[in-house]
Scaffold this motif. Structure first.
Motif, PDB file in Angstrom:
ATOM      1  N   ASP A 144       0.827  -1.199   0.000  1.00 27.05           N
ATOM      2  CA  ASP A 144       0.000   0.000   0.000  1.00 27.05           C
ATOM      3  C   ASP A 144       0.865   1.254   0.000  1.00 27.05           C
ATOM      4  N   ARG A 145       1.928   1.262   0.812  1.00 30.29           N
ATOM      5  CA  ARG A 145       2.829   2.419   0.843  1.00 30.29           C
ATOM      6  C   ARG A 145       3.490   2.617  -0.511  1.00 30.29           C
ATOM      7  N   ALA A 146       3.926   1.503  -1.118  1.00 30.97           N
ATOM      8  CA  ALA A 146       4.582   1.605  -2.431  1.00 30.97           C
ATOM      9  C   ALA A 146       3.624   2.147  -3.480  1.00 30.97           C
ATOM     10  N   ARG A 147       2.359   1.699  -3.432  1.00 30.84           N
ATOM     11  CA  ARG A 147       1.369   2.174  -4.403  1.00 30.84           C
ATOM     12  C   ARG A 147       1.113   3.665  -4.251  1.00 30.84           C
ATOM     13  N   ARG A 148       1.019   4.129  -3.012  1.00 31.50           N
ATOM     14  CA  ARG A 148       0.782   5.561  -2.802  1.00 31.50           C
ATOM     15  C   ARG A 148       1.963   6.393  -3.294  1.00 31.50           C
ATOM     16  N   ALA A 149       3.183   5.904  -3.057  1.00 27.39           N
ATOM     17  CA  ALA A 149       4.356   6.634  -3.535  1.00 27.39           C
ATOM     18  C   ALA A 149       4.372   6.686  -5.058  1.00 27.39           C
ATOM     19  N   LEU A 150       4.050   5.555  -5.699  1.00 26.50           N
ATOM     20  CA  LEU A 150       3.992   5.531  -7.163  1.00 26.50           C
ATOM     21  C   LEU A 150       2.887   6.445  -7.677  1.00 26.50           C
ATOM     22  N   ALA A 151       1.726   6.417  -7.001  1.00 20.39           N
ATOM     23  CA  ALA A 151       0.604   7.254  -7.431  1.00 20.39           C
ATOM     24  C   ALA A 151       0.992   8.724  -7.414  1.00 20.39           C
ATOM     25  N   ARG A 152       1.729   9.124  -6.394  1.00 22.92           N
ATOM     26  CA  ARG A 152       2.126  10.526  -6.306  1.00 22.92           C
ATOM     27  C   ARG A 152       3.101  10.887  -7.420  1.00 22.92           C
ATOM     28  N   ARG A 153       4.096  10.008  -7.666  1.00 22.66           N
ATOM     29  CA  ARG A 153       5.084  10.316  -8.709  1.00 22.66           C
ATOM     30  C   ARG A 153       4.427  10.387 -10.083  1.00 22.66           C
ATOM     31  N   HIS A 154       3.610   9.378 -10.402  1.00 23.99           N
ATOM     32  CA  HIS A 154       2.952   9.379 -11.712  1.00 23.99           C
ATOM     33  C   HIS A 154       1.988  10.555 -11.833  1.00 23.99           C
ATOM     34  N   GLY A 155       1.274  10.849 -10.741  1.00 32.20           N
ATOM     35  CA  GLY A 155       0.340  11.968 -10.774  1.00 32.20           C
ATOM     36  C   GLY A 155       1.030  13.284 -11.053  1.00 32.20           C
ATOM     37  N   GLU A 156       2.188  13.492 -10.428  1.00 33.02           N
ATOM     38  CA  GLU A 156       2.947  14.728 -10.638  1.00 33.02           C
ATOM     39  C   GLU A 156       3.462  14.821 -12.073  1.00 33.02           C
TER      40      GLU A 156
END
Length: 439
Positions: A60-72
């Motif tokens: 879950d932590r990894a997904r949130r970090a990826l979501a933020r990077r891709h979103g930016e």
């Protein structure tokens, strides 16, 4: 002004004070965090530690970090003049191939089970065959299950609501839904289930109640637009493979407080667990960019249907849904503390819970919305581990041209929809009072 509304307003006590950091004047509402808009003193007193406590799961932590990077990255592309148009990129194609390989492995287990069952008929080989078939069955491709039971509204029960859904669906380029379920969550979702891919719209009544009519249209537009924007992650092949891998990963979770024999089992689990976690992480990497793009496109669909202003207003409401959850929890606790007779009386007047909820949410000052926006930018607040951070979604909507509303609900239509939802409103309200509120 309604009685519940006036009671809420009477509790608002605004005071003025000076910021201890920069000396700027602060207007403080005692119900919310006191902070300074000039220097951001105390803007986030809980800090990111609170989010880390919630995200104990490594995936879950990894997904949130990826979501933020891709979103930016996607936001940077859009603001630089790039396009959000859905497209099949190499990552999505590779994810599709991996998903087919996962389903191929499941098929191989099933065929192996049948082979051993036939070859070892009457002998020990039958046990291996039955075991392989049982494993293949447990990880078979499955569509998502409908949520827990709630009041179900069929088309004949709520023709005006379905007509609104159909109209919004036409604007975002898809068809309507086959069924509407109402529940007690501060959320909403769409789901395709079953072999025929029947569409189910779940409306969290607490969220529906705190939105304006146009924000409700934006909510429907966002959810329905997911069917028209090419989201690889939620496609049938990839989503079912993801569930199969998740089931495999669950089977290899280490045994807690193991005995001596179980410690050996845990050691044997290490390699397959790491391999499965690696495959899940790889699928996340390959599909998350498409999932992020799908969310941005869904927001654009919401803006086309309801207007950019309404879609942005929906984002702001999402930021303060925790206040709605706290209010509902408080109402449920108040009913439980009055004893059996008081609880029955509260259940009889349970629908008043919606009036008090709306009044409280209407009384939230703009300062608190602004604080939540700044906290969201610091922490990367998102609806879940796969959504882009809410502040990025809001920025993306404001960066594009302002869209007018394609669907406008008049007062008569709103009254008819409210009448169709009256039974569900009463049922959900009584359930919250009787059983308590669970986010």
């Amino acid at each position: 002004m309604a009685e519940g509304e006036s009671a809420i307003v009477r509790t608002v006590e605004e005071k003025s004070q000076s910021c201890p950091e920069c000396g700027a004047a602060i207007r403080a509402d005692g119900r919310f965090v006191v902070w300074c808009g000039a220097c951001e003193w105390n803007v986030d007193p809980e800090g990111p530690e609170r989010d880390r406590e919630r995200e104990r799961d490594r995936l879950d932590r990894a997904r949130r970090a990826l979501a933020r990077r891709h979103g930016e990255r996607l936001l940077t592309e859009v603001t630089a003049g790039g396009s959000l148009r859905a497209r099949r990129d190499p990552a999505s194609l590779l994810a599709f191939v991996i998903a087919l390989a996962v389903h191929g492995a499941t098929l191989g287990l099933a065929l192996g089970g049948v082979w051993w069952l036939v070859r070892g008929w009457g002998g020990a080989g039958m046990l291996l065959g039955l075991f392989l078939l049982a494993v293949a069955w447990s990880i078979r491709p499955r569509t998502a299950r409908p949520p827990a039971a709630g009041p179900v509204l069929l088309r004949e029960d709520a023709p005006e609501l379905y007509a609104l859904v159909d109209e919004v669906a036409g604007v975002v380029g898809t068809r309507g839904v086959d069924q509407v379920v109402v529940d007690a969550r501060v959320n909403a979702s769409v789901l395709a289930h079953g072999v025929r891919g029947r569409r189910l719209l779940t409306l969290g009544l607490p969220l529906w109640e705190i939105l304006t009519p146009q924000q409700r249209v934006a909510l429907l537009g966002h959810e329905l637009a997911h069917y028209s924007n090419g989201d690889t992650r939620h496609g049938l092949v990839v989503s079912t493979a993801y569930r199969s891998l998740t089931t495999w990963h669950y089977y290899f979770v280490p045994i807690t407080r193991p005995s001596a024999v179980e410690m050996v089992t845990n050691l044997l689990y290490v390699v397959p667990r790491l391999l499965l976690q690696g495959m899940l992480t790889l699928l996340d990497h390959l599909t998350l960019r498409a999932a992020q793009r799908a969310e941005y496109l869904a927001d654009r669909g919401a803006a086309r249907a309801a207007s950019t202003e309404a879609a942005v207003g929906l984002m702001d409401r999402i930021l303060v849904t925790e206040s709605a959850e706290v209010t509902l929890r408080r109402e449920a606790n108040r009913a439980s503390l009055t004893g059996p007779h008081g609880a029955r009386a509260a259940e009889g007047g349970a629908e008043e819970i919606w009036e008090r909820l709306r009044a409280y949410m209407a009384s939230i000052p703009e300062d608190e919305y602004e604080r939540q926006r700044r906290v969201g930018a610091r922490r990367g607040h998102s609806v879940d581990a796969t959504h882009p951070p809410t502040h990025l979604r809001r920025t993306c909507l404001l960066a594009g041209p302002s869209a007018p509303a394609a669907v406008v609900t008049g007062e008569d239509r709103e009254r008819r929809i409210a009448a169709e939802l009256a039974g569900a409103r009463a049922t959900v309200a009584r359930r919250i009072v009787r059983d308590g509120f669970r986010a």
